[in-house]
Scaffold this motif. Structure first.
Motif, mmCIF file in Angstrom:
data_model
loop_
_atom_site.group_PDB
_atom_site.id
_atom_site.type_symbol
_atom_site.label_atom_id
_atom_site.label_comp_id
_atom_site.label_asym_id
_atom_site.label_seq_id
_atom_site.Cartn_x
_atom_site.Cartn_y
_atom_site.Cartn_z
ATOM 1 N N ALA A 136 -4.556 -26.989 32.169
ATOM 2 C CA ALA A 136 -4.806 -28.000 31.132
ATOM 3 C C ALA A 136 -5.884 -27.564 30.145
ATOM 4 O O ALA A 136 -6.485 -28.403 29.488
ATOM 5 N N CYS A 137 -6.133 -26.254 30.011
ATOM 6 C CA CYS A 137 -7.187 -25.807 29.097
ATOM 7 C C CYS A 137 -6.723 -25.781 27.653
ATOM 8 O O CYS A 137 -7.544 -25.679 26.736
ATOM 9 N N GLY A 138 -5.412 -25.864 27.416
ATOM 10 C CA GLY A 138 -4.906 -25.877 26.047
ATOM 11 C C GLY A 138 -4.774 -27.295 25.531
ATOM 12 O O GLY A 138 -5.607 -28.170 25.808
ATOM 13 N N SER A 139 -3.712 -27.554 24.804
ATOM 14 C CA SER A 139 -3.535 -28.872 24.199
ATOM 15 C C SER A 139 -3.422 -29.981 25.229
ATOM 16 O O SER A 139 -3.781 -31.129 24.961
ATOM 17 N N SER A 140 -2.923 -29.672 26.420
ATOM 18 C CA SER A 140 -2.746 -30.703 27.444
ATOM 19 C C SER A 140 -4.056 -31.319 27.908
ATOM 20 O O SER A 140 -4.064 -32.421 28.446
ATOM 21 N N GLY A 141 -5.149 -30.614 27.717
ATOM 22 C CA GLY A 141 -6.432 -31.155 28.152
ATOM 23 C C GLY A 141 -7.129 -32.005 27.107
ATOM 24 O O GLY A 141 -8.193 -32.552 27.368
ATOM 25 N N LYS A 142 -6.532 -32.118 25.928
ATOM 26 C CA LYS A 142 -7.148 -32.902 24.866
ATOM 27 C C LYS A 142 -6.655 -34.347 24.964
ATOM 28 O O LYS A 142 -5.470 -34.612 24.808
ATOM 29 N N PRO A 143 -7.543 -35.275 25.213
ATOM 30 C CA PRO A 143 -7.113 -36.605 25.657
ATOM 31 C C PRO A 143 -6.710 -37.573 24.545
ATOM 32 O O PRO A 143 -7.337 -38.596 24.331
ATOM 33 N N ILE A 144 -5.647 -37.250 23.792
ATOM 34 C CA ILE A 144 -5.030 -38.260 22.937
ATOM 35 C C ILE A 144 -4.206 -39.185 23.821
ATOM 36 O O ILE A 144 -4.407 -40.380 23.845
ATOM 37 N N GLY A 145 -3.264 -38.607 24.552
ATOM 38 C CA GLY A 145 -2.641 -39.301 25.667
ATOM 39 C C GLY A 145 -1.611 -40.345 25.352
ATOM 40 O O GLY A 145 -1.241 -41.133 26.226
ATOM 41 N N GLY A 146 -1.097 -40.407 24.131
ATOM 42 C CA GLY A 146 -0.101 -41.426 23.826
ATOM 43 C C GLY A 146 1.191 -41.232 24.588
ATOM 44 O O GLY A 146 1.661 -40.103 24.762
ATOM 45 N N VAL A 147 1.765 -42.332 25.059
ATOM 46 C CA VAL A 147 3.066 -42.304 25.732
ATOM 47 C C VAL A 147 3.937 -43.386 25.098
ATOM 48 O O VAL A 147 3.517 -44.524 24.972
#
Length: 397
Positions: free
Chosen positions: A55-66
């Motif tokens: 999760a060090c790339g974009s996945s770790g950036k907490p926008i998190g919309g679903v």
């Protein structure tokens, strides 16, 4: 600037075996979801190769919309299946992802937009998504920060919301590791061996892995992985920035994930404050993830008109991540025409996190030779060669 918080995980260890049945390139949400779904289906001998930490790339950036709010049936179905999976996440794979079903609120400032959103809502409703067109006054009741001046209408999708991406990645990874998946972190892919129409080995800076299948889930770095295999994956990296307010007193009301559709400015609750974001249309391609406080001026210029109180809120922190953008802003999912054992799931243009559960199912089925739950033929990377690229989706978050 501090880095985004990432939960520790027993899945994140540095082991590169000499051989594997499946090599997944990328330890973000897509790679973790694919690993989990393959392992759950009984596939053994899987290794996930990640250039940094999970999760060090974009996945770790907490926008998190679903969300399932899209304008075409395929993206709606991927979003809807994923929403159900996020709701069931505490049971399968078994982790708290801090899902908050506050809904999405799209703000509409033009009659042409209103007509397009009306058609989208009609399609969404036909597929089981309970979105609805509402007036400006109701939008303000849902989000008290809004100014209704110039606001023509809004669309509210009450079953959407946001979750914590890092928790999702590690939830999938921990469950996958428990089923025997190996994670080789801090391991960079440097090349591939091709034998006929197949990848026979993946080279890394930690050694070589012979394999039967390679799955590219490398996000913004996917074009580079594709070149190593001779597969054209037209993905370009684009920086996106966000910011967090300081703790607000009085506390912020619980609001929907709110998006000004014209400008792309968005905001939602985050712990004891708010999260802000905006896509800068002037941002050049590249892998730069330096956060620029000057970017806030763009956001503030927009919200002074749409949500004035936000423009003066004190900012505690911010950071930047990368979107993995394709020419038509739709994902690349499929099996390479050039290599029978090279699969890919990338180029989600801001939708990867919210579609990851469903795409994990799809890639699992592709690997096992089963009919996927949805027809992902339109997502083939070959569409750009044939001129069959689809209409661009809104790619705000």
């Amino acid at each position: 600037m501090p880095s985004p918080p990432r939960p520790s995980s027993p899945a994140a260890f540095r082991v590169l075996p000499p051989s594997a049945d499946v090599v997944i390139v990328g330890g973000g949400v897509m790679g973790a979801s694919i690993a989990f779904h393959l392992a759950e289906a009984g596939v053994r001998d899987i290794v996930v190769v990640e250039r940094g930490e999970l999760a060090c790339g974009s996945s770790g950036k907490p926008i998190g919309g679903v969300r399932a709010h899209f304008s075409d049936p395929l993206n709606i179905e991927l979003g809807l299946r994923s929403l159900r999976a996020f709701q069931d996440f505490p049971h399968r794979p078994g982790a708290d992802i801090r899902l908050d079903t506050v809904g999405y609120l799209f703000l509409i400032t033009g009659e042409g937009q209103a007509a397009e959103f009306t058609e989208s809502v009609r399609l969404q409703n036909s597929l089981g998504v309970p979105s609805r067109l509402i007036d400006a006054a109701e939008a303000r009741r849902l989000c008290p920060y809004l100014s209704t001046e110039g606001l023509v209408a809004a669309v509210h999708s009450p079953t959407d919301g946001h979750a914590r991406p890092g928790l999702v990645v590690h939830g999938y990874a921990d469950a996958a590791a428990g089923a025997g998946v190996r994670f080789a972190t801090h391991t960079r892919v440097t090349g591939m061996d091709i034998s006929g129409d197949r990848v026979s080995a993946v080279h890394t800076d930690s050694g070589t892995v012979t394999c039967s299948t390679v799955i590219c889930a490398a996000g913004a770095w996917s074009a580079r992985i594709g070149v190593m295999a001779g597969v054209d994956l037209p993905v370009r990296p684009v920086r996106r920035q966000l910011a967090f307010t300081e703790r607000l007193s009085p506390a912020a009301p619980r609001i929907p994930f709110t998006i000004d559709f014209t400008s792309s400015a968005y905001f939602h609750n985050s712990d004891d404050g708010l999260l802000f974001g905006l896509a800068d249309p002037r941002q050049p391609d590249g892998f730069d993830t330096t956060w620029s406080p000057e970017w806030l001026e763009l956001f503030q210029d927009v919200v002074r008109r749409r949500a004035p109180a936000l423009a003066s809120m004190p900012i505690a922190d911010g950071w930047a991540g990368l979107y993995e953008v394709t020419p038509d802003h739709n994902a690349l999912i499929g099996r390479a025409a050039e290599l029978s054992n090279f699969l890919y799931a990338t180029g989600f243009s801001g939708h990867g996190f919210l579609q990851a559960p469903a795409v994990g199912e799809v890639v699992r089925d592709l690997h096992l030779g089963r009919e996927p739950c949805v027809d992902i033929t339109p997502m083939s990377a070959d569409r750009f060669r044939s001129g069959a690229a689809s209409r661009p989706e809104a790619h705000i978050v």
